[in-house]
Design a protein around this motif. Sequence first.
Motif, mmCIF file in Angstrom:
data_model
loop_
_atom_site.group_PDB
_atom_site.id
_atom_site.type_symbol
_atom_site.label_atom_id
_atom_site.label_comp_id
_atom_site.label_asym_id
_atom_site.label_seq_id
_atom_site.Cartn_x
_atom_site.Cartn_y
_atom_site.Cartn_z
ATOM 1 N N GLY A 10 -67.730 -55.095 57.628
ATOM 2 C CA GLY A 10 -68.108 -56.405 58.136
ATOM 3 C C GLY A 10 -68.217 -57.468 57.066
ATOM 4 N N LEU A 11 -68.064 -57.096 55.796
ATOM 5 C CA LEU A 11 -68.141 -58.054 54.706
ATOM 6 C C LEU A 11 -66.802 -58.749 54.507
ATOM 7 N N SER A 12 -66.849 -59.893 53.820
ATOM 8 C CA SER A 12 -65.604 -60.550 53.451
ATOM 9 C C SER A 12 -64.886 -59.686 52.437
ATOM 10 N N ALA A 13 -63.601 -59.966 52.216
ATOM 11 C CA ALA A 13 -62.819 -59.155 51.277
ATOM 12 C C ALA A 13 -63.423 -59.194 49.886
ATOM 13 N N THR A 14 -63.927 -60.373 49.467
ATOM 14 C CA THR A 14 -64.509 -60.491 48.131
ATOM 15 C C THR A 14 -65.797 -59.694 48.016
ATOM 16 N N ARG A 15 -66.669 -59.808 48.997
ATOM 17 C CA ARG A 15 -67.919 -59.041 48.960
ATOM 18 C C ARG A 15 -67.642 -57.541 49.049
ATOM 19 N N ARG A 16 -66.646 -57.173 49.798
ATOM 20 C CA ARG A 16 -66.288 -55.750 49.896
ATOM 21 C C ARG A 16 -65.798 -55.233 48.545
ATOM 22 N N ALA A 17 -65.067 -56.082 47.827
ATOM 23 C CA ALA A 17 -64.568 -55.684 46.503
ATOM 24 C C ALA A 17 -65.720 -55.441 45.536
ATOM 25 N N VAL A 18 -66.765 -56.263 45.604
ATOM 26 C CA VAL A 18 -67.939 -56.072 44.741
ATOM 27 C C VAL A 18 -68.704 -54.816 45.149
ATOM 28 N N ALA A 19 -68.870 -54.638 46.460
ATOM 29 C CA ALA A 19 -69.644 -53.504 46.960
ATOM 30 C C ALA A 19 -68.996 -52.165 46.647
ATOM 31 N N THR A 20 -67.667 -52.152 46.538
ATOM 32 C CA THR A 20 -66.958 -50.887 46.331
ATOM 33 C C THR A 20 -66.380 -50.742 44.926
ATOM 34 N N ALA A 21 -66.704 -51.661 44.029
ATOM 35 C CA ALA A 21 -66.142 -51.638 42.672
ATOM 36 C C ALA A 21 -66.472 -50.323 41.967
ATOM 37 N N ARG A 22 -65.463 -49.711 41.376
ATOM 38 C CA ARG A 22 -65.682 -48.450 40.665
ATOM 39 C C ARG A 22 -66.143 -48.696 39.234
ATOM 40 N N ARG A 23 -65.812 -49.843 38.695
ATOM 41 C CA ARG A 23 -66.281 -50.222 37.363
ATOM 42 C C ARG A 23 -66.828 -51.639 37.468
ATOM 43 N N ILE A 24 -68.091 -51.823 37.143
ATOM 44 C CA ILE A 24 -68.742 -53.110 37.383
ATOM 45 C C ILE A 24 -69.529 -53.555 36.156
ATOM 46 N N VAL A 25 -69.438 -54.840 35.845
ATOM 47 C CA VAL A 25 -70.204 -55.437 34.752
ATOM 48 C C VAL A 25 -71.340 -56.254 35.365
ATOM 49 N N VAL A 26 -72.550 -56.006 34.908
ATOM 50 C CA VAL A 26 -73.732 -56.723 35.398
ATOM 51 C C VAL A 26 -74.370 -57.451 34.230
ATOM 52 N N LYS A 27 -74.593 -58.742 34.411
ATOM 53 C CA LYS A 27 -75.257 -59.540 33.374
ATOM 54 C C LYS A 27 -76.642 -59.947 33.844
ATOM 55 N N ILE A 28 -77.644 -59.767 32.991
ATOM 56 C CA ILE A 28 -79.022 -60.146 33.305
ATOM 57 C C ILE A 28 -79.508 -61.176 32.300
ATOM 58 N N GLY A 29 -80.171 -62.222 32.774
ATOM 59 C CA GLY A 29 -80.645 -63.295 31.918
ATOM 60 C C GLY A 29 -82.021 -63.040 31.323
#
Length: 379
Positions: A10-29
Amino acid sequence: MTSSETVTAGLSATRRAVATARRIVVKIGSSSLTTTEGGLDGRRLDTLVETLSRRAAEGSQVVLVSSGAIAAGLAPLGLGGRPGDLATQQAAASVGQQALAHAYAASFARFGLTVGQVLLTADDVVRRAHYRNARRTLRRLLNLGAVPVVNENDTVATAEIRFGDNDRLAALVAHLVEADALVLLSDVDALYDGDPRHGRARVVREIATAEDLEGISVGGTGSSGLGTGGMTSKVQAARVACSAGIPALLTSAELAEEALGEAEVGTVFGTTGPRLSARRFWLAHAASARGRLHLDAGAVSAVVRRRRSLLAAGITGMEGSFEGGDVVELIGPSGEVVARGVVAYDASELPELIGRSSHELPAEQRREVVHADDLAPLD
């Protein structure tokens, strides 16, 4: 279909790509990890690590780009706020980076994960050899099952070689490791079409093209005073990632669990370009330009639209002192930067070639000024 698959579908294609990413970079401030009075906030750091560890347990490889070294060093040194001079910032970083690394190592260890600290300066991505080394190290850490924790090396960085904020660093790292998605966490829950602190402002949930940003003010910053990157830097970082085929999500650290899951939180930025080779990405976003070449409309069309080499005939002027092999910016008739590339001539050689067709030049000067293989259009 499982309930999880139903939600993801039910997510948009972009949100689905983030939700299913196999390699993800997370930045915290910084503001999401520290306080001026108490240095590192252990509770918030542990909450973030628990969220990232859960994502790792689900099969994703996680890279964390973490601010907070300078802020973490303020309280131990008795400093009441972020210092303005570089030397004191570096001193605070030397104290705070140790505390930050120890905290991450201890927190990730609760979940059986090993941390690898990677400290970078802008020089490490501006210089081609350094860029390749950083890329190789990060990939090896991931292949060994470690969680790379990346930060700008504030202890030795000078004003000339600093990234300025870790948002840009995160976008560069996302490409270095060939990430499937970039998540930027701060103290703001989403992008708004105005300043949410002043009057009514609407949340912008999805940015598909550059036109979607028209009329949106992104000049606001966080309220803590601990960080250096405001909303402008986050949007710019997201656009850098998206231009290289990496979707991005911007939201608050408090919503990290939802952001790394399947909830429709924050603002997502859809990809606006194909995956770039390491060399083209380095040319477009990491390398320092040593000069500028001004192009006529025909040359812009050839370079940007038809991906052709730049010839001397299409150049109308030049700026800077550069040598063959340096990176230069290519400027269109309206003054906009349309591409970047590796120039084949020294600045001293070009004046006599500018505007002349190849058949008018001696045989040894008929080579391309910038070869198509060494060009990165910025369209």
